[in-house]
Scaffold this active site. Structure first.
Site, PDB file in Angstrom:
ATOM      1  N   ARG A  55       0.802  -1.219   0.000  1.00  0.00           N
ATOM      2  CA  ARG A  55       0.000   0.000   0.000  1.00  0.00           C
ATOM      3  C   ARG A  55       0.834   1.267   0.000  1.00  0.00           C
ATOM      4  O   ARG A  55       0.588   2.182  -0.763  1.00  0.00           O
ATOM      5  CB  ARG A  55      -0.886   0.060   1.250  1.00  0.00           C
ATOM      6  CG  ARG A  55      -2.314  -0.258   1.002  1.00  0.00           C
ATOM      7  CD  ARG A  55      -2.884  -0.795   2.278  1.00  0.00           C
ATOM      8  NE  ARG A  55      -2.056  -1.901   2.727  1.00  0.00           N
ATOM      9  CZ  ARG A  55      -2.198  -3.134   2.288  1.00  0.00           C
ATOM     10  NH1 ARG A  55      -3.137  -3.434   1.464  1.00  0.00           N
ATOM     11  NH2 ARG A  55      -1.397  -4.093   2.696  1.00  0.00           N
ATOM     12  N   THR A  56       1.802   1.335   0.888  1.00  0.00           N
ATOM     13  CA  THR A  56       2.490   2.610   1.038  1.00  0.00           C
ATOM     14  C   THR A  56       3.195   2.976  -0.273  1.00  0.00           C
ATOM     15  O   THR A  56       3.031   4.075  -0.797  1.00  0.00           O
ATOM     16  CB  THR A  56       3.472   2.561   2.225  1.00  0.00           C
ATOM     17  OG1 THR A  56       2.729   2.209   3.379  1.00  0.00           O
ATOM     18  CG2 THR A  56       4.135   3.907   2.447  1.00  0.00           C
ATOM     19  N   LYS A  84      25.744  -3.514  -2.259  1.00  0.00           N
ATOM     20  CA  LYS A  84      27.203  -3.383  -2.435  1.00  0.00           C
ATOM     21  C   LYS A  84      27.826  -2.618  -1.273  1.00  0.00           C
ATOM     22  O   LYS A  84      29.019  -2.339  -1.266  1.00  0.00           O
ATOM     23  CB  LYS A  84      27.502  -2.610  -3.728  1.00  0.00           C
ATOM     24  CG  LYS A  84      26.987  -3.258  -4.983  1.00  0.00           C
ATOM     25  CD  LYS A  84      27.386  -2.379  -6.172  1.00  0.00           C
ATOM     26  CE  LYS A  84      26.702  -2.824  -7.446  1.00  0.00           C
ATOM     27  NZ  LYS A  84      26.813  -1.789  -8.487  1.00  0.00           N
ATOM     28  N   ARG A 105      11.337   3.960   2.957  1.00  0.00           N
ATOM     29  CA  ARG A 105      10.954   2.991   4.001  1.00  0.00           C
ATOM     30  C   ARG A 105      12.186   2.182   4.341  1.00  0.00           C
ATOM     31  O   ARG A 105      12.910   1.729   3.435  1.00  0.00           O
ATOM     32  CB  ARG A 105       9.837   2.077   3.518  1.00  0.00           C
ATOM     33  CG  ARG A 105       9.641   0.899   4.458  1.00  0.00           C
ATOM     34  CD  ARG A 105       8.409   0.116   4.162  1.00  0.00           C
ATOM     35  NE  ARG A 105       7.223   0.861   4.546  1.00  0.00           N
ATOM     36  CZ  ARG A 105       6.021   0.307   4.683  1.00  0.00           C
ATOM     37  NH1 ARG A 105       5.847  -0.965   4.463  1.00  0.00           N
ATOM     38  NH2 ARG A 105       4.985   1.033   5.046  1.00  0.00           N
ATOM     39  N   HIS A 133       5.323   6.124  11.301  1.00  0.00           N
ATOM     40  CA  HIS A 133       4.765   5.942   9.955  1.00  0.00           C
ATOM     41  C   HIS A 133       3.843   7.136   9.689  1.00  0.00           C
ATOM     42  O   HIS A 133       2.620   7.003   9.678  1.00  0.00           O
ATOM     43  CB  HIS A 133       4.007   4.617   9.895  1.00  0.00           C
ATOM     44  CG  HIS A 133       3.675   4.137   8.521  1.00  0.00           C
ATOM     45  ND1 HIS A 133       3.702   4.959   7.412  1.00  0.00           N
ATOM     46  CD2 HIS A 133       3.301   2.913   8.067  1.00  0.00           C
ATOM     47  CE1 HIS A 133       3.353   4.246   6.346  1.00  0.00           C
ATOM     48  NE2 HIS A 133       3.113   3.014   6.713  1.00  0.00           N
TER      49      HIS A 133
END
Ligand code: NCD
Length: 311
Positions: A55-56, A84, A105, A133
Site C-alpha cells: 500500500r504505502t 554493495k 521505508r 509511519h
C-alpha cells in the site's frame, strides 16, 4: 505558512495548522480530482523501499501519477547498491539530483531522518522499523475527519501489537495533540504500548488512557477501533509470535456489543485479526481508509513540492 521544501519524518514535525492544511487540500482533491491531474507535471518522485510494502509504495506511486508526475525507485534493497554497501547518505545525495521528492521505508529506526540531513529534496518517512509511519497517520486522520466529522473528542481504541506497531505509535501521539480524545489500549501484556509513548500521553493530565487485555470488556464504549497486525518480522523468537498471533480476532459476534457508528480501522495488511465476515459491516472502513491514503499523499506531496499553496 508554507510546507514547501520541508521533510516529513515524524508527524510532530508539523504543527496542527500544517496538518490541517494537508487535510484541507486532500478534501479539495477528493471533491475534484480532475483539477489536480496535471499539478505535478514534470516532477519526479523517488521511492526507496528497503523493506516490503504494498500500500504505502503503490499509493505514493498512484498519488504522483494521478497528479501528472513520474516515479522511479526500487522496492527491494537487494537490487540496489545497498547490497554493495552504499550508505543511505550517499544514495540520497545521488537521488536528490535524479528526482524532486523522495519517500524512504527502512527497517532501521531513524534511517529516513539521517537521509534527510544529506538530501537536497524533501524526504518523506514511509515507515522506519517499529518507530514512525507519518503518512499512515495522515491517512488515518483524514479517514477520521471524513467519516467521524472531527479528529477531536473521540474515544479511540488501539488493539493488537502496540509495542512494535509503528502506525499506532505515530497515530496515538498525533491524536493526543487534538483536544478531548480518550484512549483505550488493548494488547497482550508482552505487546503493550512502549513506556516512552505512554509517558507522553500521561504528561498531559487531560488525556484519559485505559489499558486492558480484554477487547470484549471495552468494545461497547469505543468510537474508533484501530485493529493492528501482530508484527511478525519484529519478533526475535518464532515461538512468541505463534503464541501471540491470534490474541484478538474481531468477528461479527464481538461486534454485537459495539456502537452502531463505531469505525473499524486497520492500516492493512490484515492477517487474522479481522474476520472476513466483518468486511460487509458498515462500520468496517479499512478499504476506504486505504483509498483516502492516496489523497492524503497527493496533498502532502503537492504542498512539499510547493506546486500548490493553500489560501
Ligand atoms: C503498516 C506498516 O507498514 O507499518 N502497513 C502500512 O503501511 N499500511 C502496518 C503493518 O505492516 O502492519
Amino acid at each position: 505558512m508554507s510546507l514547501k521544501g520541508k521533510h516529513l519524518i515524524d508527524p510532530g514535525d508539523f504543527s496542527l495548522t500544517e496538518l490541517n492544511s494537508i487535510f484541507q487540500l486532500a478534501e479539495k482533491i477528493i471533491e475534484n480530482r480532475e483539477e489536480f491531474s496535471e499539478i505535478c507535471k514534470g516532477k519526479i518522485l523517488a521511492t526507496l523501499f528497503y523493506e516490503p510494502s504494498t500500500r504505502t509504495r503503490l499509493s505514493f506511486e498512484a498519488a504522483m501519477l494521478r497528479m501528472g508526475g513520474k516515479v522511479l525507485g526500487f522496492s527491494d534493497a537487494n537490487v540496489s547498491s545497498t547490497a554493495k554497501g552504499e550508505s543511505i547518505a550517499d544514495t540520497i545525495r545521488v537521488i536528490s539530483s535524479y528526482s524532486d521528492i523522495a519517500v524512504i521505508r527502512h527497517p532501521k529506526e531513524g534511517a529516513p531522518k539521517l537521509a534527510s540531513k544529506y538530501s537536497a529534496i524533501p524526504v518523506i518517512n514511509g515507515g522506519d522499523g517499529g518507530h514512525q509511519h507519518p503518512t499512515q497517520t495522515l491517512t488515518d486522520l483524514l479517514t477520521i475527519k471524513k467519516l467521524k466529522g472531527s479528529i477531536s473528542g473521540n474515544r479511540v481504541a488501539f488493539c493488537g501489537d502496540l509495542k512494535f506497531g509503528r502506525t499506532v505509535h505515530s497515530l496515538i501521539k498525533t491524536l493526543s495533540r487534538y483536544p478531548e480524545n480518550k484512549f483505550v489500549l488493548i494488547s497482550p501484556n508482552e505487546l503493550r504500548l512502549p513506556e516512552h509513548i505512554k509517558h507522553i500521553l500521561k504528561s498531559d493530565a487531560n488525556v484519559e488512557v485505559v489499558e486492558t487485555e480484554d477487547l470484549e470488556l471495552v468494545i461497547d464504549s469505543i468510537d474508533i477501533l484501530y485493529m493492528t497486525r501482530i508484527q511478525k518480522e519484529r519478533f526475535f523468537n518464532e515461538a512468541d509470535y505463534v503464541r501471540l498471533k491470534d490474541s484478538y480476532i474481531l468477528d461479527k459476534n464481538k461486534l454485537k456489543a459495539a456502537k452502531k457508528d463505531m469505525l473499524i480501522m486497520h492500516p492493512l495488511p490484515r492477517v487474522n485479526e479481522i474476520d472476513y465476515d466483518v468486511d460487509d459491516d458498515d462500520r468496517a472502513v479499512y478499504f476506504r481508509q486505504a483509498e483516502y491514503g492516496v489523497y492524503a499523499r497527493m496533498a502532502l506531496m503537492a504542498l512539499l513540492l510547493g506546486v500548490y499553496e493553500n489560501a
